[in-house]
Design a protein around this motif. Structure first.
Motif, short mmCIF file in Angstrom:
data_model
loop_
_atom_site.label_atom_id
_atom_site.label_comp_id
_atom_site.label_asym_id
_atom_site.label_seq_id
_atom_site.Cartn_x
_atom_site.Cartn_y
_atom_site.Cartn_z
N PHE A 1 -6.45 -8.67 -1.99
CA PHE A 1 -5.84 -7.48 -1.82
C PHE A 1 -6.21 -6.49 -2.78
CE2 PHE A 1 -2.04 -5.08 -2.64
CZ PHE A 1 -1.89 -4.14 -1.22
N TYR A 2 -6.19 -6.96 -4.07
CA TYR A 2 -6.65 -6.25 -5.29
C TYR A 2 -7.83 -5.57 -5.13
CZ TYR A 2 -8.87 -5.84 -9.80
OH TYR A 2 -9.95 -5.18 -10.64
N LYS A 3 -8.80 -6.33 -4.70
CA LYS A 3 -10.25 -5.52 -4.09
C LYS A 3 -9.98 -4.44 -3.25
CE LYS A 3 -13.09 -9.30 -6.07
NZ LYS A 3 -14.42 -10.25 -5.69
N LYS A 4 -9.12 -4.79 -2.31
CA LYS A 4 -8.87 -3.69 -1.31
C LYS A 4 -8.52 -2.46 -2.00
CE LYS A 4 -9.84 -5.34 2.71
NZ LYS A 4 -10.72 -4.69 3.86
N ILE A 5 -7.12 -2.63 -2.60
CA ILE A 5 -6.41 -1.37 -3.07
C ILE A 5 -7.18 -0.76 -4.11
CG2 ILE A 5 -4.71 -2.65 -4.50
CD1 ILE A 5 -2.61 -0.96 -3.41
N SER A 6 -7.74 -1.49 -5.22
CA SER A 6 -8.33 -0.83 -6.46
C SER A 6 -9.01 0.36 -6.01
CB SER A 6 -9.12 -1.64 -7.14
OG SER A 6 -8.23 -2.75 -7.69
N ASP B 1 -7.70 14.38 1.56
CA ASP B 1 -8.69 13.10 1.25
C ASP B 1 -7.88 12.02 0.52
OD1 ASP B 1 -10.83 14.71 2.32
OD2 ASP B 1 -11.28 15.26 0.23
N LEU B 2 -6.89 11.91 -0.11
CA LEU B 2 -6.28 10.93 -0.65
C LEU B 2 -5.22 10.43 0.48
CD1 LEU B 2 -6.09 9.31 -3.40
CD2 LEU B 2 -3.88 10.38 -3.89
N ASP B 3 -4.66 11.12 1.31
CA ASP B 3 -3.81 10.58 2.48
C ASP B 3 -4.83 9.75 3.26
OD1 ASP B 3 -1.65 11.72 1.63
OD2 ASP B 3 -1.61 13.43 2.86
N TYR B 4 -5.99 10.29 3.37
CA TYR B 4 -6.82 9.43 4.35
C TYR B 4 -7.42 8.15 3.67
CZ TYR B 4 -10.86 8.43 7.27
OH TYR B 4 -11.99 7.92 7.86
N LYS B 5 -7.61 8.03 2.46
CA LYS B 5 -7.75 6.90 1.66
C LYS B 5 -6.83 5.93 1.81
CE LYS B 5 -11.85 8.08 -1.17
NZ LYS B 5 -13.02 7.00 -1.02
N PHE B 6 -5.54 6.32 1.52
CA PHE B 6 -4.57 5.16 1.94
C PHE B 6 -4.28 4.73 3.45
CE2 PHE B 6 -3.85 6.15 -2.60
CZ PHE B 6 -3.38 4.93 -3.24
N LYS C 1 4.64 5.64 -5.40
CA LYS C 1 5.00 5.61 -6.79
C LYS C 1 3.79 6.45 -7.44
CE LYS C 1 8.43 2.76 -8.00
NZ LYS C 1 9.58 3.35 -8.66
N LEU C 2 2.79 6.62 -7.12
CA LEU C 2 1.77 7.52 -7.67
C LEU C 2 2.32 8.96 -7.36
CD1 LEU C 2 -1.58 6.20 -6.33
CD2 LEU C 2 -0.92 6.31 -8.68
N ARG C 3 2.87 9.19 -6.33
CA ARG C 3 3.44 10.56 -6.04
C ARG C 3 4.73 10.98 -6.95
NH1 ARG C 3 2.21 9.26 -0.48
NH2 ARG C 3 4.60 8.61 0.09
N ASP C 4 5.42 9.88 -6.88
CA ASP C 4 6.75 9.92 -7.70
C ASP C 4 6.41 10.02 -9.26
OD1 ASP C 4 8.25 9.67 -5.27
OD2 ASP C 4 8.75 7.70 -5.61
N LEU C 5 5.41 9.48 -9.65
CA LEU C 5 5.41 9.42 -11.21
C LEU C 5 4.15 10.03 -11.74
CD1 LEU C 5 6.01 5.75 -11.66
CD2 LEU C 5 7.64 7.41 -12.17
N HIS C 6 3.16 10.66 -11.08
CA HIS C 6 1.66 10.97 -11.46
C HIS C 6 1.98 12.64 -11.47
CE1 HIS C 6 -2.27 12.26 -11.99
NE2 HIS C 6 -2.56 10.82 -12.46
N PRO C 7 1.93 13.30 -12.56
CA PRO C 7 1.96 14.78 -12.59
C PRO C 7 1.04 15.73 -12.03
CG PRO C 7 1.48 14.01 -14.73
CD PRO C 7 1.65 12.68 -13.92
N VAL D 1 0.65 -1.12 -0.06
CA VAL D 1 -0.16 0.04 -0.04
C VAL D 1 0.83 1.34 0.14
CG1 VAL D 1 -1.58 1.27 1.39
CG2 VAL D 1 -1.90 -1.30 1.02
N ASP D 2 1.93 1.29 0.84
CA ASP D 2 2.88 2.31 0.90
C ASP D 2 3.62 2.37 -0.26
OD1 ASP D 2 2.06 2.98 3.63
OD2 ASP D 2 3.78 1.84 4.55
#
Length: 527
Positions: free
Chosen positions: A83-88, A62-67, A46-52, A40-41
């Motif tokens: 786990f796939y159903k949890k993280i998706s 709100d996204l911090d809270y989600k994770f 990776k989202l923070r590192d790659l997503h512009p 999860v971490d």
């Protein structure tokens, strides 16, 4: 040397087979909580590192809270699929349609795949489905049971109600922004994928069908290939070789138009609808396969030769594709020199270099990439620049373009729906913003103001091996609109009904043809 190459291929084949067996063997193993939380971490990092533009549609808090909430719900070991159903849903909260979490499913070797195909067409592949008013219907029957009519409702599949599975999976992915048309189109067509994720590949499936208030239970089995038909096709192919000119023309058409062998149709088509060829219809299923540059050059040359006054561009269910193709197509539609895209925001030079360039490929491919990496990094140094706002930008399709030689100057209609996504939304934004076209249909699945796509590596989570596709470039059309997170709205909204599918009626196209005739009639009256 030949023996070394042969040994290399044999070794690679053995490694791949071993990898698949190991994957399948441990697919349903329970994984420890700490490993799942670590993934999860890793995902959020990776989202923070790659997503512009990670916080475009959801703020950081709100996204911090989600994770954080996601990690708190992991209180016991679980399988990779659980786990796939949890993280998706947490990833889907970013509201970017190109971000995809791939479910961990059983893999097959090439030999197993070949054996499966030899057994024939699977039960689901014998139908096309669509969703209408929350119910799943058959809109095309390709099975051996011809009693199943177009418009038949699918009440249950092996005891599973379709809408229950669709509602569950709709939480696992997103459209771009806040629109709902994308999921309506996507979920009906992809129901079979959702079912297979849950139950695996089946050779027979029990359907509960409802038609005219009558419910029937019908078992559809894998359909073996028609050997007689196959033999006839082979004979026809042998005869076709005799006519070399025709054979060469067919090969060229498949190469230029792009040919889908499974669906047996072309990716791009041009037709003329009136006897005088005054109305040209260009249907583009995607901006992917085929020689698009030659297709557009030849097509607009024909349109000019036939002196067509109207062009209908059908982008319904076009899921996108290449940026250079849509820029090329736009050059035949624009009314003057144009800028197609804004500069694409990226996180950094390294996000493109490490995230995209070194992603994927076999050991040999990665070795070659390493050799050429200095050239690639030098290229990125020249093309990725930091602006005054401190953000990094990658320039593609941002210079002024001249219109093409046979630019079309007549009336342009564009057909759109919720399946119009990504690149088809980008070109629609520019056509809408420049007031160059009149739109008919429903709101696109892709957003008006851009999308996060371009290079899209699949990042593998270290513990669960689940893969997540992440877009690296914020691609924005030159024209923008005020409502954020919505698609291109049609000038005339027309949404087909189940009755239209049953009668094979195309209400959007019919409206356009009637409008063309009305305009011609009005012009005639004024003369």
């Amino acid at each position: 040397m030949r023996k070394i190459v042969l040994f290399g291929f044999t070794l690679l084949f053995f490694v791949q087979c071993t990898s698949i067996k190991r994957h399948n063997k441990h697919l349903n193993d329970l994984m420890a909580e700490e490993k799942l939380k670590s993934d999860v971490d890793f995902t959020y990092r990776k989202l923070r590192d790659l997503h512009p533009n990670l916080y475009w549609y959801i703020n950081k808090k709100d996204l911090d809270y989600k994770f954080d909430s996601l990690k708190s719900t992991i209180t016991k070991p679980m399988t990779r699929f659980e786990f796939y159903k949890k993280i998706s849903p947490a990833v889907a909260a970013v509201r970017q349609g190109h971000i995809t979490v791939y479910p961990p499913t059983k893999l097959m070797t090439k030999k197993e795949t070949k054996a499966l195909l030899k057994r024939g067409t699977g039960p689901f592949s014998q139908f096309d489905f669509e969703l209408f008013d929350g119910k799943l219907y058959v809109v095309k029957n390709k099975s051996y049971d011809k009693t199943i009519k177009t418009g038949t409702e699918v009440v249950a599949v092996n005891g599973t109600k379709p809408i229950n599975l669709i509602k569950q999976y709709n939480k696992f992915y997103s459209s771009d922004g806040y629109n709902t048309t994308f999921k309506t189109h996507f979920s009906g067509k992809r129901f079979s994928t959702f079912f297979t994720n849950e139950n695996g590949i089946k050779d027979s499936i029990k359907f509960n069908f409802k038609f005219n208030d009558s419910i029937k239970t019908i078992t559809i089995r894998r359909k073996a290939e028609d050997t007689i038909g196959k033999h006839l096709k082979k004979n026809r192919k042998k005869l076709a070789v005799i006519d070399k000119t025709k054979s060469k023309a067919n090969r060229k058409k498949k190469r230029v138009h792009g040919y889908y062998s499974v669906e047996k149709n072309y990716n791009r088509n041009l037709h003329f609808l009136e006897k005088d060829s005054s109305v040209a219809l260009m249907k583009i299923r995607s901006f992917k396969i085929g020689d698009s540059k030659t297709f557009y050059k030849e097509s607009f040359s024909k349109i000019a030769t036939y002196q067509s006054k109207t062009l209908v561009l059908d982008l319904r269910n076009n899921g996108g594709g290449r940026l250079n193709e849509i820029a090329d197509l736009y050059s035949y539609l624009a009314d003057s020199t144009f800028v197609f895209l804004d500069k694409s925001e990226v996180v950094s030079k390294s996000s493109l270099f490490k995230g995209a360039y070194f992603h994927g490929g076999s050991f040999g491919v990665k070795a070659l990439k390493t050799i050429f990496s200095p050239l690639m990094y030098s290229y990125l140094l020249l093309t990725v620049h930091k602006n005054k706002n401190g953000k990094n930008y990658y320039a593609t399709q941002t210079k002024p373009h001249k219109v093409s030689k046979n630019v079309f100057k007549g009336k342009v209609y564009v057909l759109i729906n919720g399946g119009s996504f990504s690149a088809s939304s980008i070109i629609s934004s520019n056509l809408k913003g420049s007031k160059r076209a009149f739109f008919v249909g429903e709101e696109t699945g892709g957003a008006y103001n851009g999308t996060i796509a371009g290079f899209m590596p699949r990042v593998k989570l270290p513990n669960t091996d689940i893969k997540i596709r992440i877009g690296l470039m914020f691609i924005a059309p030159h024209f923008k609109t005020a409502p954020e997170g919505r698609g291109i709205f049609p000038d005339i909204e027309i949404i087909p009904t189940l009755e239209d599918r049953i009668k094979e009626n195309d209400p959007e196209m019919n409206w356009i043809l009637n409008d063309v005739k009305s305009n011609i009639s009005e012009i005639s009256k004024t003369k």
